[in-house]
Scaffold this motif. Sequence first.
Motif, PDB file in Angstrom:
ATOM      1  N   ARG A   1       0.826  -1.214   0.000  1.00 54.12           N
ATOM      2  CA  ARG A   1       0.000   0.000   0.000  1.00 54.12           C
ATOM      3  C   ARG A   1       0.856   1.257   0.000  1.00 54.12           C
ATOM      4  NH1 ARG A   1      -4.438  -2.303   4.320  1.00 54.12           N
ATOM      5  NH2 ARG A   1      -5.636  -3.520   2.810  1.00 54.12           N
ATOM      6  N   GLU A   2       2.004   1.169   0.667  1.00 51.79           N
ATOM      7  CA  GLU A   2       2.936   2.307   0.625  1.00 51.79           C
ATOM      8  C   GLU A   2       3.387   2.567  -0.812  1.00 51.79           C
ATOM      9  OE1 GLU A   2       4.944   1.650   5.049  1.00 51.79           O
ATOM     10  OE2 GLU A   2       6.160   1.350   3.241  1.00 51.79           O
ATOM     11  N   LEU A   3       3.700   1.442  -1.503  1.00 52.29           N
ATOM     12  CA  LEU A   3       4.117   1.569  -2.898  1.00 52.29           C
ATOM     13  C   LEU A   3       3.003   2.190  -3.730  1.00 52.29           C
ATOM     14  CD1 LEU A   3       6.018   0.947  -5.306  1.00 52.29           C
ATOM     15  CD2 LEU A   3       4.994  -1.327  -5.398  1.00 52.29           C
ATOM     16  N   LYS A   4       1.793   1.697  -3.493  1.00 49.84           N
ATOM     17  CA  LYS A   4       0.654   2.201  -4.259  1.00 49.84           C
ATOM     18  C   LYS A   4       0.450   3.704  -3.998  1.00 49.84           C
ATOM     19  CE  LYS A   4      -4.248   1.666  -4.956  1.00 49.84           C
ATOM     20  NZ  LYS A   4      -5.494   1.236  -4.345  1.00 49.84           N
ATOM     21  N   ALA A   5       0.559   4.093  -2.734  1.00 47.34           N
ATOM     22  CA  ALA A   5       0.382   5.499  -2.368  1.00 47.34           C
ATOM     23  C   ALA A   5       1.480   6.349  -3.010  1.00 47.34           C
ATOM     24  CB  ALA A   5       0.404   5.648  -0.845  1.00 47.34           C
ATOM     25  N   ALA A   6       2.717   5.829  -2.979  1.00 49.20           N
ATOM     26  CA  ALA A   6       3.835   6.557  -3.581  1.00 49.20           C
ATOM     27  C   ALA A   6       3.603   6.748  -5.077  1.00 49.20           C
ATOM     28  CB  ALA A   6       5.137   5.802  -3.346  1.00 49.20           C
ATOM     29  N   MET A   7       3.074   5.678  -5.712  1.00 43.69           N
ATOM     30  CA  MET A   7       2.856   5.729  -7.159  1.00 43.69           C
ATOM     31  C   MET A   7       1.788   6.748  -7.526  1.00 43.69           C
ATOM     32  SD  MET A   7       3.063   1.627  -7.913  1.00 43.69           S
ATOM     33  CE  MET A   7       2.234   1.635  -9.491  1.00 43.69           C
ATOM     34  N   ALA A   8       0.876   6.995  -6.573  1.00 43.37           N
ATOM     35  CA  ALA A   8      -0.229   7.905  -6.858  1.00 43.37           C
ATOM     36  C   ALA A   8       0.190   9.370  -6.775  1.00 43.37           C
ATOM     37  CB  ALA A   8      -1.377   7.620  -5.894  1.00 43.37           C
ATOM     38  N   LYS A   9       1.336   9.621  -6.118  1.00 46.80           N
ATOM     39  CA  LYS A   9       1.776  11.017  -5.950  1.00 46.80           C
ATOM     40  C   LYS A   9       2.375  11.565  -7.247  1.00 46.80           C
ATOM     41  CE  LYS A   9       2.627  10.898  -1.003  1.00 46.80           C
ATOM     42  NZ  LYS A   9       3.643  10.503  -0.036  1.00 46.80           N
ATOM     43  N   PRO A  10       2.140  12.874  -7.513  1.00 47.06           N
ATOM     44  CA  PRO A  10       2.703  13.451  -8.737  1.00 47.06           C
ATOM     45  C   PRO A  10       4.240  13.434  -8.713  1.00 47.06           C
ATOM     46  CG  PRO A  10       1.191  14.982  -7.638  1.00 47.06           C
ATOM     47  CD  PRO A  10       1.404  13.837  -6.706  1.00 47.06           C
ATOM     48  N   SER A  11       4.814  13.441  -7.516  1.00 45.79           N
ATOM     49  CA  SER A  11       6.267  13.508  -7.403  1.00 45.79           C
ATOM     50  C   SER A  11       6.918  12.149  -7.647  1.00 45.79           C
ATOM     51  CB  SER A  11       6.646  13.994  -6.007  1.00 45.79           C
ATOM     52  OG  SER A  11       6.128  13.094  -5.032  1.00 45.79           O
ATOM     53  N   TYR A  12       6.068  11.085  -7.801  1.00 50.96           N
ATOM     54  CA  TYR A  12       6.609   9.737  -7.921  1.00 50.96           C
ATOM     55  C   TYR A  12       7.473   9.597  -9.164  1.00 50.96           C
ATOM     56  CZ  TYR A  12       6.674   4.699  -8.818  1.00 50.96           C
ATOM     57  OH  TYR A  12       7.050   3.413  -9.106  1.00 50.96           O
ATOM     58  N   LYS A  13       8.688   9.080  -8.933  1.00 50.96           N
ATOM     59  CA  LYS A  13       9.596   8.822 -10.060  1.00 50.96           C
ATOM     60  C   LYS A  13       9.577   7.323 -10.343  1.00 50.96           C
ATOM     61  CE  LYS A  13      12.679  12.626 -10.387  1.00 50.96           C
ATOM     62  NZ  LYS A  13      11.523  13.555 -10.331  1.00 50.96           N
ATOM     63  N   LYS A  14       9.262   6.990 -11.565  1.00 46.84           N
ATOM     64  CA  LYS A  14       9.209   5.584 -11.928  1.00 46.84           C
ATOM     65  C   LYS A  14      10.597   4.991 -12.096  1.00 46.84           C
ATOM     66  CE  LYS A  14       5.240   6.104 -14.853  1.00 46.84           C
ATOM     67  NZ  LYS A  14       4.689   5.823 -16.159  1.00 46.84           N
ATOM     68  N   GLY A  15      11.580   5.845 -12.056  1.00 45.22           N
ATOM     69  CA  GLY A  15      12.899   5.367 -12.457  1.00 45.22           C
ATOM     70  C   GLY A  15      13.035   5.646 -13.929  1.00 45.22           C
ATOM     71  N   PRO A  16      14.264   5.539 -14.440  1.00 47.20           N
ATOM     72  CA  PRO A  16      14.505   5.886 -15.837  1.00 47.20           C
ATOM     73  C   PRO A  16      13.558   5.123 -16.752  1.00 47.20           C
ATOM     74  CG  PRO A  16      16.557   5.383 -14.702  1.00 47.20           C
ATOM     75  CD  PRO A  16      15.458   5.012 -13.781  1.00 47.20           C
ATOM     76  N   SER A  17      13.062   5.813 -17.724  1.00 51.92           N
ATOM     77  CA  SER A  17      12.090   5.192 -18.604  1.00 51.92           C
ATOM     78  C   SER A  17      12.754   4.229 -19.566  1.00 51.92           C
ATOM     79  CB  SER A  17      11.380   6.271 -19.398  1.00 51.92           C
ATOM     80  OG  SER A  17      10.753   5.694 -20.503  1.00 51.92           O
ATOM     81  N   VAL A  18      12.099   3.132 -19.782  1.00 51.10           N
ATOM     82  CA  VAL A  18      12.617   2.211 -20.779  1.00 51.10           C
ATOM     83  C   VAL A  18      12.206   2.669 -22.173  1.00 51.10           C
ATOM     84  CG1 VAL A  18      12.751   0.219 -19.267  1.00 51.10           C
ATOM     85  CG2 VAL A  18      10.619   0.713 -20.453  1.00 51.10           C
ATOM     86  N   ALA A  19      11.096   3.377 -22.231  1.00 50.21           N
ATOM     87  CA  ALA A  19      10.620   3.836 -23.530  1.00 50.21           C
ATOM     88  C   ALA A  19      11.589   4.866 -24.121  1.00 50.21           C
ATOM     89  CB  ALA A  19       9.237   4.454 -23.395  1.00 50.21           C
ATOM     90  N   ALA A  20      12.081   5.756 -23.266  1.00 48.61           N
ATOM     91  CA  ALA A  20      13.023   6.782 -23.709  1.00 48.61           C
ATOM     92  C   ALA A  20      14.188   6.130 -24.435  1.00 48.61           C
ATOM     93  CB  ALA A  20      13.545   7.560 -22.514  1.00 48.61           C
ATOM     94  N   ALA A  21      14.656   5.073 -23.851  1.00 48.40           N
ATOM     95  CA  ALA A  21      15.843   4.409 -24.362  1.00 48.40           C
ATOM     96  C   ALA A  21      15.598   3.773 -25.719  1.00 48.40           C
ATOM     97  CB  ALA A  21      16.283   3.348 -23.369  1.00 48.40           C
ATOM     98  N   LEU A  22      14.382   3.321 -25.911  1.00 51.88           N
ATOM     99  CA  LEU A  22      14.067   2.591 -27.138  1.00 51.88           C
ATOM    100  C   LEU A  22      14.370   3.406 -28.381  1.00 51.88           C
ATOM    101  CD1 LEU A  22      10.766   0.608 -27.527  1.00 51.88           C
ATOM    102  CD2 LEU A  22      13.093  -0.045 -28.082  1.00 51.88           C
ATOM    103  N   VAL A  23      14.110   4.713 -28.295  1.00 53.92           N
ATOM    104  CA  VAL A  23      14.370   5.549 -29.460  1.00 53.92           C
ATOM    105  C   VAL A  23      15.738   6.191 -29.363  1.00 53.92           C
ATOM    106  CG1 VAL A  23      12.016   5.956 -30.160  1.00 53.92           C
ATOM    107  CG2 VAL A  23      12.999   7.389 -28.391  1.00 53.92           C
ATOM    108  N   GLY A  24      16.563   5.694 -28.450  1.00 50.09           N
ATOM    109  CA  GLY A  24      17.972   6.052 -28.498  1.00 50.09           C
ATOM    110  C   GLY A  24      18.442   7.042 -27.460  1.00 50.09           C
TER     111      GLY A  24
END
Lengths: 427, 427
Positions: free
Chosen positions: A35-58
């Motif tokens: 639930r802590e994880l879920k609450a953290a994910m709901a916050k606008p400040s939550y960082k998902k970590g570096p995006s994998v999508a970003a990397a896909l296009v180089g």
Amino acid sequence: MSGTAPSPKRQKTAPPKKKQVPLAKDADIVLKKVRELKAAMAKPSYKKGPSVAAALVGGAPDAPLPKDQVMEVKNMSNPDVQEKMEKFALDIAKQVIEGRGFTFAVPSRAASNQHYDKSLDRIVLGNNQSSRNFVNVSQARKTAITTRVMQLIHTILGKGIHITKRDLFYTDVKLFVDQSESDGVLDDVATMAGCTRSNLNVVASDKGLVVGRVQFLEDGDSIDCTRMGVGGKAIPPYIDKITDITSDAEFILLVEKDAVYMRLAEDRFYHRYPCIIITAKGQPDVATRMFLTRLKAELGIPVMGLFDSDPYGLKIMSVYMQGSKNMSYDSANLTTSDIKWLGIRPSDLDRYDLPEQCRLDMTKEDIKTGELMLQEPFVKNNPLWVEELTTMMETKQKAEIQALSSFGFQYISTDYLPRKLREGDWV
Amino acid sequence: MSGTAPSPKRQKTAPPKKKQVPLAKDADIVLKKVRELKAAMAKPSYKKGPSVAAALVGGAPDAPLPKDQVMEVKNMSNPDVQEKMEKFALDIAKQVIEGRGFTFAVPSRAASNQHYDKSLDRIVLGNNQSSRNFVNVSQARKTAITTRVMQLIHTILGKGIHITKRDLFYTDVKLFVDQSESDGVLDDVATMAGCTRSNLNVVASDKGLVVGRVQFLEDGDSIDCTRMGVGGKAIPPYIDKITDITSDAEFILLVEKDAVYMRLAEDRFYHRYPCIIITAKGQPDVATRMFLTRLKAELGIPVMGLFDSDPYGLKIMSVYMQGSKNMSYDSANLTTSDIKWLGIRPSDLDRYDLPEQCRLDMTKEDIKTGELMLQEPFVKNNPLWVEELTTMMETKQKAEIQALSSFGFQYISTDYLPRKLREGDWV
């Protein structure tokens, strides 16, 4: 007709009473973490970590595209897609009457047209288009195929049925010649209409399974995945037939391997730790990816991934997270970017004292794949992944999830997973 | 714990009322044909046609083995199998104490020990045995593996759980080294104990699906396959968890391909023609074969096969019918010898005017396989199969079931199958 109605072979037994299985003793600790994880994910400040999508296009993200320069498909209703097909036909007729031959404007799905949108954290298509002209000799055949596919789509939508890509191919083998031709044009037609490929009612095949705390209607049938025995429910290829999803699960457990799914299903892991368990039996199909994305979107609960500790396991996880480039126009419906890597991570091998004989030596092929992945921006951008993958490359050892069986067949459901979840040990 | 109990995300919707779909208009003709077949099958005079099992061991049947010379396994209860394992252990201890080292007597599964029993119409094992001696250097390792597998089986039976072959392998990688070693010994232990491999609670994996007019309990959960949406129910790898099978189906439709299953499931073919639809998505796994065998045995209704018209389709059908030689000790639980070949048969290509472009040229590989199959006694013995296969080899054409899509996507469920069934067009 009454004389021909089949007679029941045997009286149906009364449905058994619903099992009341209490949560595990340590479930309160696990639920707190989740639930802590879920609450953290709901916050606008939550960082998902570096995006994998970003990397896909180089690597570095492009400058954000203005909204009117983004080509993104939407989920559309059956009548709306039909109307689109009719508009295409009308437009063709108009062009022909005006003596201009006829030309389709097809959104380009080339790499040069794939952009990473930071605010969306997904790859999106730009609005580059290519034209497909019937009076151009080199384009005539592809234009004919496109028109024929549109006609067939219109037919199946009118009937309200679904077909497979193979069925589509077989309706006009002479024209399509090779299935890859009709398959490719399907994606073109979807982007042209601005709908998802699934909206065209053409599907690949199903291989996913689901079991655990989720209920839904499937084509009007009420499905309760806590009462699906030990085999679970087949995830249907027609995700649009699934409605009214309800659940009291607190997380989704995404499992690479069939065998691990079977273990957790037989142990009814979801009774003790409220979750939904999903597997696509290896490389995921479109239906399972869509189902996962929908569950995540509708229920808003974290997804935990359980994969083999080898380069191939990492690859499979990346397909769930970033999808395939080819389907980037529909990345919104197919990808679940924020999957937590629960296990088996290369660092688990030592942390859980995995016996030497259960660690397998990486093959030359594995090492090569691992080295290539370390060069991939999508791994490079994620320090925790680099750390894990480096551990793997240094020890040159890999391990399947089933290696945990060396501690006892039920170790994974009674010890490994509960400990991981209690400690919040995901990256 | 009440504070941590998950709260439902949404109220569950009321279960929808059971759909009342009337039978098809021509269902009375179809049911008459199917019931005639069923009645014929029930008569002692009924000839199944040449046996495929007879052919497997090389043409003419052997003289029937006296009953006491047949080694055949039986379905045994969990405690009975546990007791067997304990007896093996006691026997080992006794031998060791008496200073004789220790030796297992293992039923031979060699080809020379496989006999065709005409009255049973199955291949059975003779009672030849080989010995496995721990003090013999060349047999020590295999004897150790056998003992270890027995110990592990005893453990999982005591816990009442099921595991996969891969799990078993991983409990002692150092000893087993290669999974084929532990897999092979599993069959040895089953024959030694006189039980089926499934009775050992070790399974491969599941890939079969079922939908249609059948209900059962799976691990206590009530499953109604008429209410499984369009995806159907996954056939569980643990067939022994299925109990209380009930059905008002009049036949079983066994489908080679996933895609065809999906078509029939979406069309809910079983509402209009009362049947059960099963697929293993290509090459069948043990669980699907056992499930089919059990349905056939418990319900006593005919099985109709729907396969591609190519040598590979024929091969897959033969696995359902005759099984694999390796599992011949358990042929009773794994084979369904009397499957009617409904379609697509090579003769259908012309009879149903399949358009030229939907007929595929056989590859060199296909032709080679076809030629080899024509030499196989199991085809040779069946004039109708020879006729069909000869047609295939002469025209050098094959066709997938999906080729029927060229007449319309639903042609298979609205025209092809109903006509086949009305005309009793099976061989």
